[in-house]
Design a protein around this motif. Structure first.
Motif, PDB file in Angstrom:
ATOM      1  N   TRP A 181    -117.437  46.492  29.529  1.00  0.00           N
ATOM      2  CA  TRP A 181    -117.567  47.958  29.565  1.00  0.00           C
ATOM      3  C   TRP A 181    -116.163  48.569  29.622  1.00  0.00           C
ATOM      4  CZ3 TRP A 181    -122.286  50.005  28.900  1.00  0.00           C
ATOM      5  CH2 TRP A 181    -122.452  51.378  29.108  1.00  0.00           C
ATOM      6  N   PRO A 182    -115.821  49.445  28.686  1.00  0.00           N
ATOM      7  CA  PRO A 182    -114.437  49.931  28.587  1.00  0.00           C
ATOM      8  C   PRO A 182    -114.078  50.995  29.625  1.00  0.00           C
ATOM      9  CG  PRO A 182    -115.768  50.977  26.898  1.00  0.00           C
ATOM     10  CD  PRO A 182    -116.680  49.996  27.607  1.00  0.00           C
ATOM     11  N   GLY A 183    -114.239  50.660  30.885  1.00  0.00           N
ATOM     12  CA  GLY A 183    -113.935  51.591  31.955  1.00  0.00           C
ATOM     13  C   GLY A 183    -112.655  51.220  32.671  1.00  0.00           C
ATOM     14  N   ILE A 184    -112.446  51.859  33.815  1.00  0.00           N
ATOM     15  CA  ILE A 184    -111.197  51.665  34.554  1.00  0.00           C
ATOM     16  C   ILE A 184    -111.104  50.265  35.136  1.00  0.00           C
ATOM     17  CG2 ILE A 184    -112.063  52.452  36.792  1.00  0.00           C
ATOM     18  CD1 ILE A 184    -108.695  53.395  35.220  1.00  0.00           C
ATOM     19  N   GLY A 185    -112.227  49.658  35.488  1.00  0.00           N
ATOM     20  CA  GLY A 185    -112.209  48.310  36.051  1.00  0.00           C
ATOM     21  C   GLY A 185    -111.730  47.282  35.052  1.00  0.00           C
ATOM     22  N   GLN A 192    -100.494  50.160  37.471  1.00  0.00           N
ATOM     23  CA  GLN A 192    -100.087  51.086  38.529  1.00  0.00           C
ATOM     24  C   GLN A 192    -100.727  52.453  38.343  1.00  0.00           C
ATOM     25  OE1 GLN A 192     -95.716  48.896  38.939  1.00  0.00           O
ATOM     26  NE2 GLN A 192     -95.878  50.914  37.997  1.00  0.00           N
ATOM     27  N   ALA A 193    -100.801  52.928  37.095  1.00  0.00           N
ATOM     28  CA  ALA A 193    -101.435  54.220  36.844  1.00  0.00           C
ATOM     29  C   ALA A 193    -102.924  54.165  37.157  1.00  0.00           C
ATOM     30  CB  ALA A 193    -101.213  54.629  35.389  1.00  0.00           C
ATOM     31  N   ALA A 194    -103.581  53.054  36.780  1.00  0.00           N
ATOM     32  CA  ALA A 194    -105.018  52.924  37.023  1.00  0.00           C
ATOM     33  C   ALA A 194    -105.318  52.899  38.517  1.00  0.00           C
ATOM     34  CB  ALA A 194    -105.548  51.656  36.346  1.00  0.00           C
ATOM     35  N   ALA A 245    -110.269  55.835  29.989  1.00  0.00           N
ATOM     36  CA  ALA A 245    -111.190  54.847  30.556  1.00  0.00           C
ATOM     37  C   ALA A 245    -111.930  55.374  31.782  1.00  0.00           C
ATOM     38  CB  ALA A 245    -110.422  53.575  30.925  1.00  0.00           C
ATOM     39  N   PHE A 246    -111.302  56.252  32.548  1.00  0.00           N
ATOM     40  CA  PHE A 246    -111.880  56.663  33.828  1.00  0.00           C
ATOM     41  C   PHE A 246    -113.206  57.411  33.678  1.00  0.00           C
ATOM     42  CE2 PHE A 246    -111.799  58.566  38.112  1.00  0.00           C
ATOM     43  CZ  PHE A 246    -111.554  57.408  38.821  1.00  0.00           C
ATOM     44  N   PRO A 247    -113.362  58.340  32.721  1.00  0.00           N
ATOM     45  CA  PRO A 247    -114.671  59.011  32.584  1.00  0.00           C
ATOM     46  C   PRO A 247    -115.815  58.060  32.290  1.00  0.00           C
ATOM     47  CG  PRO A 247    -112.963  60.218  31.391  1.00  0.00           C
ATOM     48  CD  PRO A 247    -112.349  58.918  31.819  1.00  0.00           C
ATOM     49  N   VAL A 248    -115.531  56.950  31.613  1.00  0.00           N
ATOM     50  CA  VAL A 248    -116.582  55.965  31.328  1.00  0.00           C
ATOM     51  C   VAL A 248    -117.104  55.372  32.630  1.00  0.00           C
ATOM     52  CG1 VAL A 248    -117.122  53.825  30.115  1.00  0.00           C
ATOM     53  CG2 VAL A 248    -115.514  55.459  29.104  1.00  0.00           C
TER      54      VAL A 248
END
Length: 309
Positions: free
Chosen positions: A255-259, A275-277, A93-96
């Motif tokens: 939007w499939p991101g970290i948020g 916790q990982a996010a 998710a983070f790169p998105v």
């Protein structure tokens, strides 16, 4: 520089520790995952087995110790929802989010350099007044309100743009980027304009003008080049803020991101993924702040001297 970098790392690491500890404790205030993942008809034995299998029967200090020791080995646990590795879900998710934030800041910087420079070239002109009004308005509009209005007007009312998801052409980027773009653009226009006004009144610019130099070369070749330092500093801080602000935008637009992953994890009490996010996001912001501080110190040596011993 080594001493400056060491002090910056230490001062930035303290908030990082508090963020990690705070999220670990606050996540458990949302309730027990046992109540969410087991049916109401589950027996006490089934509930006890579920808790034991995922370590929820341990005390909070024990759970915290297990989390920290495993995280130190890059083991963030397993998602209760999907059974996947929490770390792999976050890294997907983070790169998105980074892609969305990167495109937003690139457009914000380019647009602000153009508008701010034009406004500074003719202070108190009609262009300057319009740019000032638009930049102050843009810097003041809340992200969530602009996103909702964008969906309502351009998605529902006019049916011009998609309102969620990432499948489709370039139009899927318009509303998310516009929502994230508006505030950084407004802030940067004001910074560029203020910095350029001072640069355009410098003696070397007056000499270039008196020699009949092309106005575009005077503005973009001489003045802008010598007034870019504060712009880059503010842009770096705004980039960090975009990573945080993406939580609202990604939730509204699906939007499939970290948020969105964080919000879904909170609602589903998926502690490992949450916790990982938060940890990976906090470390990324920590690293970005260090890079910004180092770049600023390299450009302006006075910054290094200002850091207390």
């Amino acid at each position: 520089m080594t001493s400056f970098l060491r002090k910056r790392i230490v001062s930035s690491a303290i908030p990082l520790v508090f963020v990690v500890l705070g999220v670990f404790c606050l996540a458990r205030l949302t309730g027990s995952p046992v109540d969410l993942y087991l049916p109401l008809s589950a027996t006490p034995q089934q509930r006890a087995e579920f808790s034991a299998a995922h370590g929820f029967d341990d005390s909070i200090p024990v759970q915290l110790w297990d989390y920290l020791t495993n995280a130190a080995q890059l083991d963030f646990g397993t998602s209760l929802r999907t059974g996947e590795s929490a770390g792999s879900m976050v890294l997907k998710a983070f790169p998105v989010t980074l892609q969305l934030a990167g495109m937003t800041m690139l457009l914000a910087i380019l647009g602000a350099l153009l508008v701010g420079s034009l406004a500074a070239y003719r202070p108190n002109s009609l262009i300057d007044r319009i740019a000032g009004l638009l930049s102050m308005t843009a810097a003041s509009i809340p992200d969530f309100w602009f996103a909702i209005m964008g969906v309502l007007v351009f998605g529902v009312g006019l049916d011009w743009l998609p309102t969620s998801g990432t499948l489709g052409g370039p139009e899927i980027w318009v509303l998310p980027i516009a929502t994230l773009l508006i505030r950084p653009f407004g802030v940067l226009v004001q910074v560029v304009r203020g910095s350029m006004v001072g640069a355009l009144s410098a003696p070397y610019v007056k000499v270039a003008r008196s020699k009949g130099a092309d106005p575009r070369r005077v503005v973009f070749g001489h003045a802008l080049r010598n007034s870019i330092t504060p712009v880059l500093t503010v842009a770096g801080d705004l980039t960090v803020g975009l990573v945080n602000g993406a939580v609202i935008v990604e939730t509204i637009f699906g939007w499939p991101g970290i948020g969105k992953l964080m919000i879904d994890s909170i609602l589903q009490r998926d502690f490992a993924v949450l916790q990982a996010a938060v940890l990976i996001t906090a470390v990324t912001i920590f690293a970005l702040n260090i890079v910004i501080d180092v770049c600023h110190a390299l450009i302006d040596p006075r910054v290094r001297q200002a850091v207390p011993a």
